[in-house]
Scaffold this motif. Structure first.
Motif, PDB file in Angstrom:
ATOM      1  N   MET A  48       0.809  -1.209   0.000  1.00  0.00           N
ATOM      2  CA  MET A  48       0.000   0.000   0.000  1.00  0.00           C
ATOM      3  C   MET A  48       0.842   1.257   0.000  1.00  0.00           C
ATOM      4  O   MET A  48       0.348   2.316  -0.345  1.00  0.00           O
ATOM      5  N   HIS A  49       2.096   1.170   0.403  1.00  0.00           N
ATOM      6  CA  HIS A  49       2.927   2.369   0.402  1.00  0.00           C
ATOM      7  C   HIS A  49       3.568   2.606  -0.963  1.00  0.00           C
ATOM      8  O   HIS A  49       4.245   3.600  -1.155  1.00  0.00           O
ATOM      9  N   GLN A  50       3.386   1.656  -1.893  1.00  0.00           N
ATOM     10  CA  GLN A  50       4.011   1.783  -3.203  1.00  0.00           C
ATOM     11  C   GLN A  50       2.930   1.913  -4.285  1.00  0.00           C
ATOM     12  O   GLN A  50       2.439   0.926  -4.810  1.00  0.00           O
ATOM     13  N   PHE A  51       2.554   3.138  -4.546  1.00  0.00           N
ATOM     14  CA  PHE A  51       1.565   3.384  -5.589  1.00  0.00           C
ATOM     15  C   PHE A  51       1.812   4.762  -6.192  1.00  0.00           C
ATOM     16  O   PHE A  51       2.550   5.598  -5.630  1.00  0.00           O
ATOM     17  N   LYS A  52       1.225   4.975  -7.344  1.00  0.00           N
ATOM     18  CA  LYS A  52       1.283   6.300  -7.973  1.00  0.00           C
ATOM     19  C   LYS A  52      -0.135   6.732  -8.313  1.00  0.00           C
ATOM     20  O   LYS A  52      -1.031   5.904  -8.500  1.00  0.00           O
ATOM     21  N   ILE A  53      -0.335   8.050  -8.396  1.00  0.00           N
ATOM     22  CA  ILE A  53      -1.640   8.615  -8.711  1.00  0.00           C
ATOM     23  C   ILE A  53      -1.571   9.239 -10.098  1.00  0.00           C
ATOM     24  O   ILE A  53      -0.654  10.013 -10.400  1.00  0.00           O
ATOM     25  N   VAL A  54      -2.537   8.889 -10.938  1.00  0.00           N
ATOM     26  CA  VAL A  54      -2.541   9.308 -12.340  1.00  0.00           C
ATOM     27  C   VAL A  54      -3.799  10.148 -12.608  1.00  0.00           C
ATOM     28  O   VAL A  54      -4.879   9.833 -12.112  1.00  0.00           O
ATOM     29  N   PRO A  75     -15.670  17.055 -14.041  1.00  0.00           N
ATOM     30  CA  PRO A  75     -15.269  16.459 -12.781  1.00  0.00           C
ATOM     31  C   PRO A  75     -13.874  15.872 -12.842  1.00  0.00           C
ATOM     32  O   PRO A  75     -13.359  15.579 -13.919  1.00  0.00           O
ATOM     33  N   VAL A  76     -13.264  15.686 -11.674  1.00  0.00           N
ATOM     34  CA  VAL A  76     -11.873  15.234 -11.584  1.00  0.00           C
ATOM     35  C   VAL A  76     -11.849  13.724 -11.363  1.00  0.00           C
ATOM     36  O   VAL A  76     -12.473  13.219 -10.425  1.00  0.00           O
ATOM     37  N   PHE A  77     -11.102  13.017 -12.217  1.00  0.00           N
ATOM     38  CA  PHE A  77     -10.939  11.574 -12.084  1.00  0.00           C
ATOM     39  C   PHE A  77      -9.459  11.254 -11.911  1.00  0.00           C
ATOM     40  O   PHE A  77      -8.616  11.719 -12.692  1.00  0.00           O
ATOM     41  N   LEU A  78      -9.170  10.474 -10.907  1.00  0.00           N
ATOM     42  CA  LEU A  78      -7.804  10.059 -10.635  1.00  0.00           C
ATOM     43  C   LEU A  78      -7.768   8.542 -10.519  1.00  0.00           C
ATOM     44  O   LEU A  78      -8.742   7.927 -10.086  1.00  0.00           O
ATOM     45  N   SER A  79      -6.663   7.948 -10.917  1.00  0.00           N
ATOM     46  CA  SER A  79      -6.504   6.494 -10.821  1.00  0.00           C
ATOM     47  C   SER A  79      -5.294   6.167  -9.959  1.00  0.00           C
ATOM     48  O   SER A  79      -4.266   6.866 -10.020  1.00  0.00           O
ATOM     49  N   VAL A  80      -5.428   5.118  -9.173  1.00  0.00           N
ATOM     50  CA  VAL A  80      -4.320   4.650  -8.334  1.00  0.00           C
ATOM     51  C   VAL A  80      -3.717   3.419  -8.995  1.00  0.00           C
ATOM     52  O   VAL A  80      -4.423   2.447  -9.298  1.00  0.00           O
ATOM     53  N   HIS A  81      -2.407   3.463  -9.245  1.00  0.00           N
ATOM     54  CA  HIS A  81      -1.682   2.343  -9.844  1.00  0.00           C
ATOM     55  C   HIS A  81      -0.645   1.853  -8.841  1.00  0.00           C
ATOM     56  O   HIS A  81       0.182   2.635  -8.356  1.00  0.00           O
TER      57      HIS A  81
END
Length: 757
Positions: A48-54, A75-81
């Motif tokens: 869980m500490h290793q992710f990026k937000i796109v 609206p704002v859409f973000l993805s967690v990778h």
């Protein structure tokens, strides 16, 4: 005010709120989502500490600055990778997840096909005047606010379209069904307003129907859904939104209770909202919304417009609309909402349409010079009886394709292959960033192209295939035929360009609150004037004034001030020229005639009017008094020219704030006008209006309201008394139709005010 966003994690979408736009705060929210997410496995928790937000465009967010940029598009859409060590077995699935476009997590509606249908007049059932208002409101919100391509069965300028037979409805649906494959629609929005019912249980198990004007016939709602959901793949895996604003006729209570079981499930990605008004409430005289359109439609349009920049999904907005409508709905009204969408759907503004409204081309000197050259080319082609198009564009070279192998015959050659062909391109001029080109051919076929500029069609046929668009204007001659279906709205104006008609259309459009459309019309008029007149022409000043008025109406006060100042700058210069002209004229007349000649009084009157417009009221009064003295001496106290002088003096004193003097002169004008013209003459209505205006300035509203009929409607409307306003507008309309005709601008204006009560 919190900052709202949607965060996609695996297959789920979560709403988050940030007090400040800080990446650290966002990461904390993401960690909370990960820790509380359902069905998380150990691997997810350990990584869980290793992710990026796109962001929505696939860009990594690594700083506060990038986060702020991401929040500029709502609206704002973000993805967690997740960033983790993966095994060979997991690699394929992980790569597929990483390559997924963030937009696959939701439906982005930006270019829908919008079909508005309904019937206000019926053969034997009671008419539904609210339907007309409903369809106008739906059209305004989808076209004016969102910039969508909208097709509607009802046209306010064609009374016959208030009726809609089954045959007409079927033809309308098939017309756009046949052409949908040619366009890149991302969704469907279908609206029905009118009578609807549920058939008997023996017939299709209580099937929902839409009742057309020929009352004994109807359209199955299921068939409409099948047409666009099953019979074509164009809307496969795309949102299909059905809105039914239905009035029920003689439906029994027992049937109404079973309505929840009558929805037809037409596959995934379908949203249906239905507002159902029972028959007993439709014509109830105490209904506060009667004649205004339904409260459901008003609520729908208000919510969709107000939340245009919010992070609410379409379903969330529809839930809010349903709740609000139920709170204020009439007794017995039913609101139903169903959805089979597996993803959130969001309405986005279509800037391809609105950009032509917002582009301030009047400030682009090169654009106006280029179109001036285009006008010359068009006239030359018309004079030489040539066929083809003239294009003003920034990207004509980029559209060019080669036909060097000669695979296509000259008869079928598309436009992109005409660009570099001397056989078709006859003239080409370059003016800074714009090219002005003329192409000669009886048939022009646009082939999947977007022309960034304007197209003038001269006695030719314009066909097209693929995704075609013109970003500014299409200006065809009367004998041209436009068969190309553009992907979104293209501003179209016939050649020769009728400036006066367009200006009146713009003012009428502004009167019915279509602000963006009015701005587009006024700006187009201004550009044409700048292309054909000198920059300081008084007509140019008037266009600046109308643009300022439209921007003020829209709440864009800085732009309004900018255009008002341009108007004032030109007008003041024109007034000085006018004064010089009229003084010269007066000098000549004084030398030629005796001082009490009528022609001299005309010059005094003209000088008074110019000084009044310039705001120099004392000078205006001085000249109007000189004019009045001559007219009284040679024409007598009962002449209409004397009444004109009284009126002009009243206007000057009113502007100066001396209302008692203004009332004195307007009463004299009114007395003469009534005696000479009669009470039903339009000029008498103007006299009443001016006198009422003076009483309003004096704040004696009671006397103002006793005076006249044509302006009384405005006064009652401002007071909120729409019943009395309607009576006054109807009285004024009767006078204007009788004396001026149905097509006069004053008649049209009163009709529009009546429609918008």
């Amino acid at each position: 005010m919190p900052y709202k966003a949607f965060v996609s994690l695996k297959k789920e979408t979560h709403k988050v709120k940030l007090v400040f736009l800080r990446l650290k705060s966002l990461k904390k929210k993401v960690l909370e989502i990960i820790n509380t997410a359902k069905n998380d496995n150990d691997k997810t928790r350990n990584s869980m500490h290793q992710f990026k937000i796109v962001d929505n465009n696939g860009n990594d967010i690594t700083s506060n600055k990038q986060l702020k940029i991401a929040f500029k598009t709502r609206p704002v859409f973000l993805s967690v990778h997740f960033i983790q060590t993966i095994t060979t077995d997991d690699k394929v699935d992980h790569d597929n997840d990483e390559k997924k476009n963030p937009e696959e997590k939701f439906h982005k509606i930006i270019n829908p096909l919008v079909l508005l249908t309904g019937s206000a007049k019926y053969k034997s059932l009671n008419d539904l005047p609210d339907v007309k208002e409903d369809l106008i409101m739906f059209k305004n919100v989808f076209k004016e606010v969102y910039g969508y391509e909208v097709y509607c069965t009802y046209d306010p300028n064609k009374p016959e379209t208030e009726s809609l037979t089954l045959r007409q409805l079927n033809r309308f649906l098939m017309k756009y069904y046949i052409n949908i494959a040619e366009k890149s629609y991302d969704s469907l929005i279908f609206v029905w307003c009118g009578y609807g019912n549920t058939t008997s249980e023996e017939k299709e198990e209580g099937e929902d129907i839409l009742i057309t004007s020929d009352d004994d016939k109807y359209k199955s709602f299921k068939k409409v859904q099948e047409l666009f959901g099953h019979d074509t793949n164009v809307f496969l895996n795309k949102p299909k939104i059905y809105i039914k604003n239905v009035y029920r006729g003689n439906e029994q209570h027992q049937q109404r209770k079973r309505i929840n079981q009558q929805w037809y499930n037409c596959g995934s990605d379908t949203i249906t909202i239905s507002s159902i008004t029972p028959g007993k409430s439709i014509f109830n005289s105490t209904n506060p919304y009667k004649g205004k359109g339904s409260y459901f439609t008003e609520c729908f349009c208000n919510v969709i417009s107000q939340n245009i920049k919010s992070s609410k999904s379409l379903y969330d907005n529809l839930m809010l609309i349903s709740k609000s409508t139920k709170q204020k709905a009439l007794n017995g009204q039913i609101i139903q909402l169903t959805s089979t969408c597996d993803r959130h759907a969001f309405l986005y503004i279509n800037n391809n349409y609105l950009s032509s409204t917002n582009a301030e081309l009047d400030k682009d000197v090169s654009w106006n010079k280029a179109n001036k050259k285009a006008h010359e080319m068009v006239n030359e082609m018309i004079n030489n009886k040539q066929q083809g198009i003239v294009v003003v564009a920034t990207n004509i070279e980029q559209l060019a394709k080669s036909n060097s192998n000669g695979q296509l015959s000259q008869k079928n050659i598309p436009f992109s292959m005409m660009i570099d062909s001397s056989q078709y391109m006859k003239k080409k001029l370059i003016l800074e960033s714009y090219s002005i080109s003329s192409f000669h051919s009886k048939i022009i076929t646009f082939d999947n192209i977007t022309i960034d500029g304007s197209v003038y069609a001269v006695d030719c046929i314009i066909d097209g295939f693929g995704n075609c668009h013109i970003t500014q204007q299409l200006i065809p001659t009367n004998t041209s035929v436009i068969r190309c279906h553009f992907r979104s709205h293209v501003f179209t104006c016939p050649w020769p360009i009728d400036i006066e008609n367009l200006m009146e259309l713009g003012k009428n459009t502004l009167d019915i609150s279509k602000v963006n459309e009015a701005i587009q019309l006024f700006r187009f008029v201004l550009c044409v004037q700048l292309q054909t007149l000198h920059d300081l022409h008084i007509d140019v000043a008037y266009s600046y004034f109308q643009l300022g008025k439209a921007h003020e109406y829209k709440g864009e006060y800085d732009k309004a001030i900018e255009y008002y100042e341009k108007d004032l700058e030109i007008s003041l210069g024109e007034y000085d020229k006018a004064i010089e002209y009229h003084e010269t004229s007066l000098k000549i007349k004084l030398n030629k005639f005796v001082h009490d000649n009528y022609e001299v009084s005309v010059s005094y009157n003209n000088l008074g009017c110019v000084y009044d417009n310039k705001g120099e009221y004392d000078k205006a009064i001085e000249y109007h008094e000189k004019s009045l003295k001559i007219r009284l001496d040679i024409l007598g106290p009962e002449h209409l020219a004397v009444a004109t002088s009284y009126n002009n003096l009243g206007l000057a004193y009113n502007s100066k704030g001396e209302y008692d003097k203004a009332i004195e002169y307007h009463e004299k004008d009114l007395k003469i006008s009534l005696n000479k013209l009669g009470s039903d003459h339009p000029d008498v209505a103007i006299s009443y209006k001016n006198l009422a205006s003076a009483y309003c300035g004096k704040q004696e509203y009671g006397k103002a309201m006793e005076l006249e009929k044509s302006i009384l409607g405005n006064i009652y409307f401002e007071k909120g008394d729409k019943v009395e306003a309607k009576k006054c507008y109807e009285n004024a309309l009767s006078i204007y139709i009788q004396k001026l005709g149905k097509n006069h601008q004053k008649t049209i204006k009163v009709e529009l005010r009546l429609k918008n009560l």
